[in-house]
Design an enzyme around this catalytic site. Structure first.
Site, PDB file in Angstrom:
ATOM      1  N   GLY A  14       0.831  -1.204   0.000  1.00 58.49           N
ATOM      2  CA  GLY A  14       0.000   0.000   0.000  1.00 58.49           C
ATOM      3  C   GLY A  14       0.861   1.247   0.000  1.00 58.49           C
ATOM      4  O   GLY A  14       0.539   2.229   0.666  1.00 58.49           O
ATOM      5  N   ALA A  15       1.956   1.205  -0.780  1.00 64.11           N
ATOM      6  CA  ALA A  15       2.934   2.308  -0.747  1.00 64.11           C
ATOM      7  C   ALA A  15       2.731   3.316  -1.868  1.00 64.11           C
ATOM      8  O   ALA A  15       3.531   4.225  -2.026  1.00 64.11           O
ATOM      9  CB  ALA A  15       4.355   1.742  -0.803  1.00 64.11           C
ATOM     10  N   VAL A  65      -2.680  -7.585  -1.905  1.00 66.80           N
ATOM     11  CA  VAL A  65      -2.421  -8.280  -0.643  1.00 66.80           C
ATOM     12  C   VAL A  65      -3.437  -9.397  -0.368  1.00 66.80           C
ATOM     13  O   VAL A  65      -3.220 -10.231   0.503  1.00 66.80           O
ATOM     14  CB  VAL A  65      -2.366  -7.320   0.576  1.00 66.80           C
ATOM     15  CG1 VAL A  65      -1.203  -6.361   0.461  1.00 66.80           C
ATOM     16  CG2 VAL A  65      -3.676  -6.583   0.780  1.00 66.80           C
ATOM     17  N   TYR A 157     -14.265  -2.736   9.568  1.00 66.58           N
ATOM     18  CA  TYR A 157     -12.915  -2.150   9.616  1.00 66.58           C
ATOM     19  C   TYR A 157     -12.318  -2.301  11.024  1.00 66.58           C
ATOM     20  O   TYR A 157     -11.170  -2.727  11.181  1.00 66.58           O
ATOM     21  CB  TYR A 157     -12.994  -0.673   9.216  1.00 66.58           C
ATOM     22  CG  TYR A 157     -11.679   0.059   9.285  1.00 66.58           C
ATOM     23  CD1 TYR A 157     -10.726  -0.100   8.285  1.00 66.58           C
ATOM     24  CD2 TYR A 157     -11.373   0.910  10.353  1.00 66.58           C
ATOM     25  CE1 TYR A 157      -9.516   0.579   8.342  1.00 66.58           C
ATOM     26  CE2 TYR A 157     -10.173   1.584  10.417  1.00 66.58           C
ATOM     27  CZ  TYR A 157      -9.238   1.424   9.408  1.00 66.58           C
ATOM     28  OH  TYR A 157      -8.041   2.084   9.473  1.00 66.58           O
ATOM     29  N   LYS A 161      -8.906  -4.229  12.243  1.00 61.34           N
ATOM     30  CA  LYS A 161      -7.763  -3.550  12.868  1.00 61.34           C
ATOM     31  C   LYS A 161      -7.481  -4.111  14.274  1.00 61.34           C
ATOM     32  O   LYS A 161      -6.331  -4.211  14.696  1.00 61.34           O
ATOM     33  CB  LYS A 161      -8.030  -2.038  12.913  1.00 61.34           C
ATOM     34  CG  LYS A 161      -8.081  -1.402  11.529  1.00 61.34           C
ATOM     35  CD  LYS A 161      -6.696  -1.321  10.931  1.00 61.34           C
ATOM     36  CE  LYS A 161      -6.641  -1.425   9.444  1.00 61.34           C
ATOM     37  NZ  LYS A 161      -5.302  -1.345   8.869  1.00 61.34           N
ATOM     38  N   ILE A 190      -5.018  10.579   9.976  1.00 62.65           N
ATOM     39  CA  ILE A 190      -3.818  11.036   9.268  1.00 62.65           C
ATOM     40  C   ILE A 190      -4.237  11.548   7.890  1.00 62.65           C
ATOM     41  O   ILE A 190      -5.015  10.870   7.191  1.00 62.65           O
ATOM     42  CB  ILE A 190      -2.823   9.856   9.096  1.00 62.65           C
ATOM     43  CG1 ILE A 190      -2.568   9.145  10.445  1.00 62.65           C
ATOM     44  CG2 ILE A 190      -1.517  10.329   8.462  1.00 62.65           C
ATOM     45  CD1 ILE A 190      -2.027  10.012  11.561  1.00 62.65           C
TER      46      ILE A 190
HETATM   47  P1  NAP Z   1      -4.950   5.296   1.158  1.00 66.00           P
HETATM   48  O1  NAP Z   1      -4.465   6.703   1.063  1.00 66.00           O
HETATM   49  O2  NAP Z   1      -6.290   4.952   0.627  1.00 66.00           O
HETATM   50  O3  NAP Z   1      -3.864   4.305   0.512  1.00 66.00           O
HETATM   51  C1  NAP Z   1      -4.096   2.928   0.523  1.00 66.00           C
HETATM   52  C2  NAP Z   1      -2.961   2.201  -0.130  1.00 66.00           C
HETATM   53  O4  NAP Z   1      -3.206   0.788  -0.035  1.00 66.00           O
HETATM   54  C3  NAP Z   1      -2.820   2.521  -1.609  1.00 66.00           C
HETATM   55  O5  NAP Z   1      -1.465   2.496  -1.961  1.00 66.00           O
HETATM   56  C4  NAP Z   1      -3.577   1.366  -2.276  1.00 66.00           C
HETATM   57  O6  NAP Z   1      -3.089   1.171  -3.614  1.00 66.00           O
HETATM   58  C5  NAP Z   1      -3.191   0.220  -1.333  1.00 66.00           C
HETATM   59  N1  NAP Z   1      -4.108  -0.922  -1.372  1.00 66.00           N
HETATM   60  C6  NAP Z   1      -5.439  -0.951  -1.121  1.00 66.00           C
HETATM   61  N2  NAP Z   1      -5.923  -2.196  -1.278  1.00 66.00           N
HETATM   62  C7  NAP Z   1      -4.870  -2.977  -1.657  1.00 66.00           C
HETATM   63  C8  NAP Z   1      -4.723  -4.343  -1.986  1.00 66.00           C
HETATM   64  N3  NAP Z   1      -5.772  -5.184  -1.994  1.00 66.00           N
HETATM   65  N4  NAP Z   1      -3.498  -4.808  -2.310  1.00 66.00           N
HETATM   66  C9  NAP Z   1      -2.425  -3.963  -2.312  1.00 66.00           C
HETATM   67  N5  NAP Z   1      -2.504  -2.670  -2.021  1.00 66.00           N
HETATM   68  C10 NAP Z   1      -3.709  -2.175  -1.699  1.00 66.00           C
HETATM   69  O7  NAP Z   1      -4.980   4.806   2.690  1.00 66.00           O
HETATM   70  P2  NAP Z   1      -4.211   5.364   3.985  1.00 66.00           P
HETATM   71  O8  NAP Z   1      -5.080   6.373   4.622  1.00 66.00           O
HETATM   72  O9  NAP Z   1      -2.813   5.712   3.655  1.00 66.00           O
HETATM   73  O10 NAP Z   1      -4.242   4.048   4.903  1.00 66.00           O
HETATM   74  C11 NAP Z   1      -3.160   3.136   4.897  1.00 66.00           C
HETATM   75  C12 NAP Z   1      -3.262   2.206   6.096  1.00 66.00           C
HETATM   76  O11 NAP Z   1      -3.317   2.991   7.285  1.00 66.00           O
HETATM   77  C13 NAP Z   1      -4.519   1.333   6.105  1.00 66.00           C
HETATM   78  O12 NAP Z   1      -4.193   0.073   6.612  1.00 66.00           O
HETATM   79  C14 NAP Z   1      -5.444   2.074   7.055  1.00 66.00           C
HETATM   80  O13 NAP Z   1      -6.363   1.208   7.661  1.00 66.00           O
HETATM   81  C15 NAP Z   1      -4.441   2.614   8.052  1.00 66.00           C
HETATM   82  N6  NAP Z   1      -4.930   3.779   8.797  1.00 66.00           N
HETATM   83  C16 NAP Z   1      -5.145   4.976   8.163  1.00 66.00           C
HETATM   84  C17 NAP Z   1      -5.587   6.066   8.909  1.00 66.00           C
HETATM   85  C18 NAP Z   1      -5.787   7.429   8.297  1.00 66.00           C
HETATM   86  O14 NAP Z   1      -6.245   8.329   9.016  1.00 66.00           O
HETATM   87  N7  NAP Z   1      -5.442   7.668   7.048  1.00 66.00           N
HETATM   88  C19 NAP Z   1      -5.847   5.909  10.279  1.00 66.00           C
HETATM   89  C20 NAP Z   1      -5.648   4.679  10.881  1.00 66.00           C
HETATM   90  C21 NAP Z   1      -5.177   3.608  10.123  1.00 66.00           C
HETATM   91  P3  NAP Z   1      -3.935   0.405  -4.762  1.00 66.00           P
HETATM   92  O15 NAP Z   1      -5.360   0.860  -4.606  1.00 66.00           O
HETATM   93  O16 NAP Z   1      -3.292   0.808  -6.046  1.00 66.00           O
HETATM   94  O17 NAP Z   1      -3.755  -1.054  -4.498  1.00 66.00           O
END
Ligand code: NAP
Length: 259
Positions: A14-15, A65, A157, A161, A190
């Protein structure tokens, strides 16, 4: 200051966006060789270009994933390109909202399959490579939502988690004799592409409910992950770190209004 992670082989799932992109950028800036993993090749390629433009080392590997074949390929690709696998940042995750009455069994499977099973598959695929190295670091991106807090629409969700934390505690015990640590970062809210999708009203109200009155940055999370990946954290396993600007602290709305 933490000792160097220069030339370590790092996989970040998810990078291509958000927190994962931040982790990839920060680890690459510290000299690590980063494998950027996501489904969308264009987005992943952009992350790699940005890291290279800043002088870091990164390449892209397409991977979902939810797929065991893909995760095995991702781990093998990192080993081939970087001579092994030292660090896995299992970060890929999704957070679609659905209240219980509207939530379908498929919605549930999609979220659990990505966030929870995806972490298991990524770790399992890296295991033989870390075993070969005689050490390893696994850092999961969990959340405050589920392990500590709840939010309507995110029961699936939250379960995924909280499940990640149950997973790391036993994984940490099993892998301790192999010198592999398994820890998790627990972000609050975030600023990421994913969070932007929740809309301005959500972002404004959420910011108001955080004692520090601002959302976190992807770097805030990346630096916590960097600690778990460092030599200094060698004796830390099965643990979590909340990075949330104090969001979980107020015991009621009144506590915030008193400020
Ligand atoms: P984001 O901006 O939506 O980015 C998600 C990333 O995950 C993207 O690179 C996406 O790329 C990839 N992804 C999604 N489904 C995938 C799959 N099946 N296989 C491989 N890659 C996949 O999300 P984010 O806010 O950065 O969140 C990232 C992590 O942090 C998550 O686990 C989320 O639960 C956790 N988190 C986020 C927050 C927040 O406030 N942002 C808070 C708590 C926890 P593709 O779609 O191209 O695959």
């Amino acid at each position: 200051m933490l000792s160097s992670i220069k030339d370590r082989s790092v996989i970040v799932t998810g990078a291509s966006k958000g927190i994962g992109k931040g982790i990839a950028r920060v680890f690459a800036a510290k000299g690590a060789k980063v494998l950027v993993v996501a489904r969308n090749e264009q987005d992943g390629g952009r992350t790699v270009d940005e890291i290279k433009a800043a002088g870091g080392g990164a390449s892209f590997c397409q991977g979902d994933v939810r797929s065991w074949d893909d995760m095995q390929n991702v781990a093998a690709t990192a080993a081939e390109r970087h001579g092994g696998v030292d660090i896995l940042c299992s970060n890929a995750g999704i957070f679609p909202s659905a209240k219980l009455e509207a939530m379908t069994p498929d919605d549930w499977d999609e979220v659990l399959g990505t966030n929870l099973k995806g972490s298991f598959l990524a770790l399992k695929a890296c295991l033989p490579h870390m075993k070969k190295r005689g050490k390893g670091r696994v850092i999961l991106t969990s959340s405050i939502t589920g392990p500590i807090t709840g939010y309507p629409g995110w029961s699936h969700y939250g379960a995924s988690k909280a499940g990640q934390l149950g997973f790391i505690r036993t994984a940490a015990i099993e892998l301790a004799p192999l010198n592999i640590t398994v820890n998790a970062v627990m972000p609050g809210n975030i600023a990421t592409e994913g969070l932007d999708g929740l809309g301005e009203d959500y972002l404004r109200k959420m910011t108001d409910s955080i004692p520090m009155k601002k959302l976190g940055t992807v770097e805030d999370i990346a630096h916590a992950a960097l600690f778990f990946a460092s030599d200094e954290a060698a004796y830390v396993t099965g643990q979590t770190l909340v990075i949330d600007g104090g969001q979980i602290l107020p015991e009621s709305l009144m506590a915030l209004e008193e400020m």
